[in-house]
Design a protein around this motif. Structure first.
Motif, short mmCIF file in Angstrom:
data_model
loop_
_atom_site.label_atom_id
_atom_site.label_comp_id
_atom_site.label_asym_id
_atom_site.label_seq_id
_atom_site.Cartn_x
_atom_site.Cartn_y
_atom_site.Cartn_z
N ARG A 3 0.93 -1.24 -0.15
CA ARG A 3 -0.01 0.00 0.01
C ARG A 3 0.90 1.18 0.10
O ARG A 3 2.03 1.24 0.61
CB ARG A 3 -0.89 -0.01 1.13
N ALA A 4 0.35 2.43 -0.81
CA ALA A 4 1.43 3.34 -1.02
C ALA A 4 1.28 4.24 0.15
O ALA A 4 0.41 4.40 1.18
CB ALA A 4 0.98 4.21 -2.23
N GLY A 8 -1.80 12.99 1.44
CA GLY A 8 -1.89 14.43 1.29
C GLY A 8 -2.02 14.68 -0.53
O GLY A 8 -2.01 13.97 -1.29
N ARG A 9 -1.82 15.99 -0.80
CA ARG A 9 -2.01 16.50 -1.94
C ARG A 9 -0.71 16.47 -2.65
O ARG A 9 0.34 16.66 -2.23
CB ARG A 9 -2.36 18.04 -1.95
N LEU A 10 -0.85 16.12 -3.96
CA LEU A 10 0.31 16.00 -4.72
C LEU A 10 0.58 17.42 -5.59
O LEU A 10 -0.44 17.55 -6.50
CB LEU A 10 0.23 14.74 -5.91
N ARG A 102 4.65 16.15 -10.88
CA ARG A 102 4.01 15.71 -9.51
C ARG A 102 4.07 14.20 -9.43
O ARG A 102 3.75 13.51 -10.06
CB ARG A 102 2.66 16.40 -9.27
N GLY A 106 0.96 6.12 -7.96
CA GLY A 106 0.94 4.54 -8.19
C GLY A 106 1.49 3.85 -7.01
O GLY A 106 2.45 3.99 -6.51
N GLY A 107 0.51 3.05 -6.39
CA GLY A 107 1.06 2.37 -5.25
C GLY A 107 0.45 0.89 -5.49
O GLY A 107 0.89 0.08 -4.35
N PHE B 178 -9.71 -0.38 -4.75
CA PHE B 178 -8.46 -0.73 -5.32
C PHE B 178 -7.48 0.33 -5.50
O PHE B 178 -6.60 0.63 -4.49
CB PHE B 178 -8.21 -1.66 -6.56
N TRP B 179 -7.80 1.10 -6.49
CA TRP B 179 -7.01 2.53 -6.78
C TRP B 179 -7.47 3.46 -5.66
O TRP B 179 -6.52 4.16 -5.32
CB TRP B 179 -7.39 2.77 -8.30
N SER B 181 -7.59 3.11 -2.62
CA SER B 181 -6.99 2.94 -1.31
C SER B 181 -5.38 3.36 -1.56
O SER B 181 -4.61 3.43 -0.57
CB SER B 181 -6.79 1.43 -1.03
N VAL B 182 -5.03 3.45 -2.88
CA VAL B 182 -3.32 3.75 -2.95
C VAL B 182 -3.14 5.04 -3.59
O VAL B 182 -2.33 5.13 -4.38
CB VAL B 182 -2.90 2.53 -3.77
N TYR B 184 -5.15 7.21 -5.34
CA TYR B 184 -6.09 7.83 -6.34
C TYR B 184 -7.50 8.56 -5.75
O TYR B 184 -7.83 7.82 -4.76
CB TYR B 184 -6.56 6.68 -7.40
N ARG B 195 -7.53 13.62 -9.95
CA ARG B 195 -6.83 12.35 -10.09
C ARG B 195 -6.29 11.71 -8.79
O ARG B 195 -6.51 10.29 -8.79
CB ARG B 195 -5.54 12.84 -10.85
N TYR B 196 -5.77 12.46 -7.99
CA TYR B 196 -5.09 11.64 -6.80
C TYR B 196 -5.72 12.39 -5.43
O TYR B 196 -6.45 13.54 -5.37
CB TYR B 196 -3.77 12.13 -6.73
N TRP B 197 -5.40 11.80 -4.24
CA TRP B 197 -5.96 12.29 -3.08
C TRP B 197 -5.63 13.68 -2.96
O TRP B 197 -4.38 14.24 -3.15
CB TRP B 197 -5.11 11.45 -1.97
N GLY B 198 -6.41 14.43 -2.46
CA GLY B 198 -6.45 15.73 -2.34
C GLY B 198 -6.51 16.89 -3.50
O GLY B 198 -6.56 18.05 -3.06
N ASP B 199 -6.76 16.22 -4.44
CA ASP B 199 -6.90 17.18 -5.80
C ASP B 199 -8.36 17.72 -5.56
O ASP B 199 -9.04 17.19 -5.13
CB ASP B 199 -6.93 16.06 -7.10
#
Lengths: 250, 199
Positions: A3-4, A8-10, A102, A106-107, B178-179, B181-182, B184, B195-199
């Motif tokens: 798990r990645a 927080g924000r990228l 950024r 991917g995890g 799935f995504w 959790s890692v 996205y 796209r990603y956490w926090g976007d």
């Protein structure tokens, strides 16, 4: 499954190109200095953003090829004919240039350096890039996990990292490297010079009962074929991790 | 505006298209999946909707084919930056598949053959916004694109459109897939570039 630790924000960061390694006539590695880089895990990628003078931007994703090393991040880029971003990165960029990245992103397609299980890496073409990050991380961390790489490219001249892989295969205990070439003269007698199939996966890979983690990266057709052969050979589908590079005008 | 990249001109599309931020247009149909493509036997294929109380409704392949199908032409947006416009599908609306389910749930967790999962708010599956698609471009959906049947939720990034869909579990509480959790984004709206956490 790993798990990645992407929390927080990228945010977009400015990357300075500090060095360039010409890998082949169509691929090069860009060594970047990214201040405040949060670190990455082998197999992850970055989003890269180019901005034209009028504000037009283009984004693509590129795999990281380097082991974690502070703010130093290496990307290896294969030129896609008729692409928009990769020809710029391969043909135009010079040390001193800057763009934005950024990540890491991917995890899933990530090797855990604390996992001692055997690892099979199967690369098609530029799919070797994230796998190289795993090989370099293994060496940097002194991991005892046994690694085997099967690297398929069209010809010896189209493969990247060939010199480094040869040296590492000699000097990194527990790392074995097998090359396969899909387009060489039919007179070639070297047994290694053929498309990767069931036999090659058995000879140069690991038996399923050793419980290896398999990382397969390359063009879609290659990954479909190899991952199916691995599952048919008895590998647990949950331990066959894939990353597909679509032919998408990058 | 970000920093200017010396010598980068970019290649504006000659087609006047409006893409979500950060996306580029492709004409082919790239394949992105996590893990081997599962081969799903139509003889044992089932699709199940399960409410938060455990009440289940299941279709086998023949039953699924007998449901009313719709033709849908939609744009696809993948988080890996490509967008493909005007893709033609046939499938069964989730409005149809969920019509007999008594539920007060607000979330769903979608599971696929091969183990993939993704989560969505239930309302994003309703009112003509989502389908279980079994045909693409006039032909049976190929395994690498999610056949025999995949979820199709075109207003969200394509990872929400689970290939090889097997069941939909309705949930009172959101549960990351799935995504999600890692790293996205939990929702994944391409027009807001989530796209990603926090976007």
């Amino acid at each position: 499954m790993a798990r990645a630790a992407v929390l927080g924000r990228l945010s977009w960061r400015v990357a300075d190109v500090v060095d360039i390694v010409e890998e082949t006539s169509t691929a090069r590695s860009l060594i970047l200095d990214v201040p405040d880089w949060p670190g990455h895990r082998p197999g992850q990628h970055v989003d890269l953003r180019l901005t034209a003078e009028d504000g037009y931007t283009a984004q693509r994703s590129y795999s990281i090829s380097s082991a974690p090393d502070g703010g130093r991040v290496e990307l290896t880029v294969q030129r896609v004919e008729d692409g928009e971003v990769s020809p710029y990165l391969v043909d135009v960029v010079e040390p001193g240039d800057r763009f934005e990245v950024r990540g890491p992103v991917g995890g899933y397609f990530v090797w855990d350096p604390d996992d001692p299980a055997p690892v099979l890496l199967v690369a098609g073409g530029s799919g070797v890039v994230p796998l190289m990050a795993m090989i370099r991380t293994r060496a940097a961390r002194g991991s005892p996990a046994p690694f085997r790489l099967i690297y398929s490219s069209r010809t010896p001249g189209t493969g990247v990292y060939r010199q480094e892989l040869r040296v590492r295969a000699e000097s990194n205990p527990g790392l074995e490297v097998a090359f396969a070439f899909t387009r060489v003269p039919s007179t070639a007698t070297d047994a290694g010079r053929r498309r990767v199939g069931t036999d090659r996966l058995r000879e140069s890979g690991w038996p399923p009962d050793l419980g290896p983690t398999c990382f397969v990266c390359g063009p879609t057709g290659f990954v479909e074929s190899i991952s199916r052969l691995l599952v048919d050979a008895g590998h647990d589908p949950a331990r066959v991790l894939t990353e597909r590079f679509g032919p998408t005008g990058g | 505006m970000g920093i200017v990249s010396r010598g980068f001109g970019g290649r504006r599309s000659s087609r006047a298209v409006n893409l979500p931020p950060g996306q580029y247009l492709v004409e082919d149909f790239p394949v992105l999946s996590a893990g081997p493509t599962p081969l799903v036997n139509l003889g044992s294929w089932t699709f199940t909707v399960r409410s938060e109380t455990g009440e289940a409704q299941e279709w086998n392949w023949a039953q699924f084919l007998a449901l009313p199908h719709e033709s849908i032409t939609v744009d696809l947006h993948c988080v890996t930056k490509w967008s493909k416009l005007g893709t033609a599908w046939e499938g069964v609306s989730l409005d149809t598949l969920l019509s007999d389910v008594a539920s007060s749930a607000e979330f769903v967790l979608v599971s696929a053959y091969g183990g993939y999962t993704t989560n969505l708010p239930l309302e994003d599956l309703l009112d003509g916004k989502a389908w279980v698609a079994d045909r693409y471009d006039g032909e049976a959906l190929s395994p690498e694109h999610g056949g025999p049947a995949r979820l199709l939720v075109p207003h969200l990034y394509l990872w929400k459109s689970a290939k090889w869909v097997r069941d939909i579990q309705l949930l009172n509480n959101d549960e990351p897939g799935f995504w999600e959790s890692v790293g996205y984004h939990n929702y994944g709206d391409p027009w807001r570039e989530q796209r990603y956490w926090g976007d």
